[in-house]
Design a protein around this motif. Structure first.
Motif: not given
Length: 72
Positions: A19-28
């Protein structure tokens, strides 16, 4: 959905969940995997990507779970 995926991974020897939490749409991570919606699911079998559409992944996981329960 997360609890069900965690239960499947716990109950099935050959299923591993990351599980990877994506904190922002522009994250790497979001950009690397071209994440446009959540949840974003991918299913790999023997190191090969076999499904990347969420409905396909869920269908494959349901089939896997049924087979696992039947074989127990």
């Amino acid at each position: 959905m997360k609890p069900q995926l965690e239960a499947l991974a716990k109950d099935t020897d050959d299923v591993f969940l990351r599980i990877v939490d994506v904190g922002a749409w522009d994250s790497a991570v979001a950009q690397q995997y071209a994440i446009r919606q959540l949840p974003a699911l991918w299913l790999y079998r023997d190191g090969e990507l076999v499904a990347e559409d969420s409905s396909e992944v869920l269908g494959e996981l349901i089939t896997l779970r049924k087979a696992f329960v039947r074989d127990r």
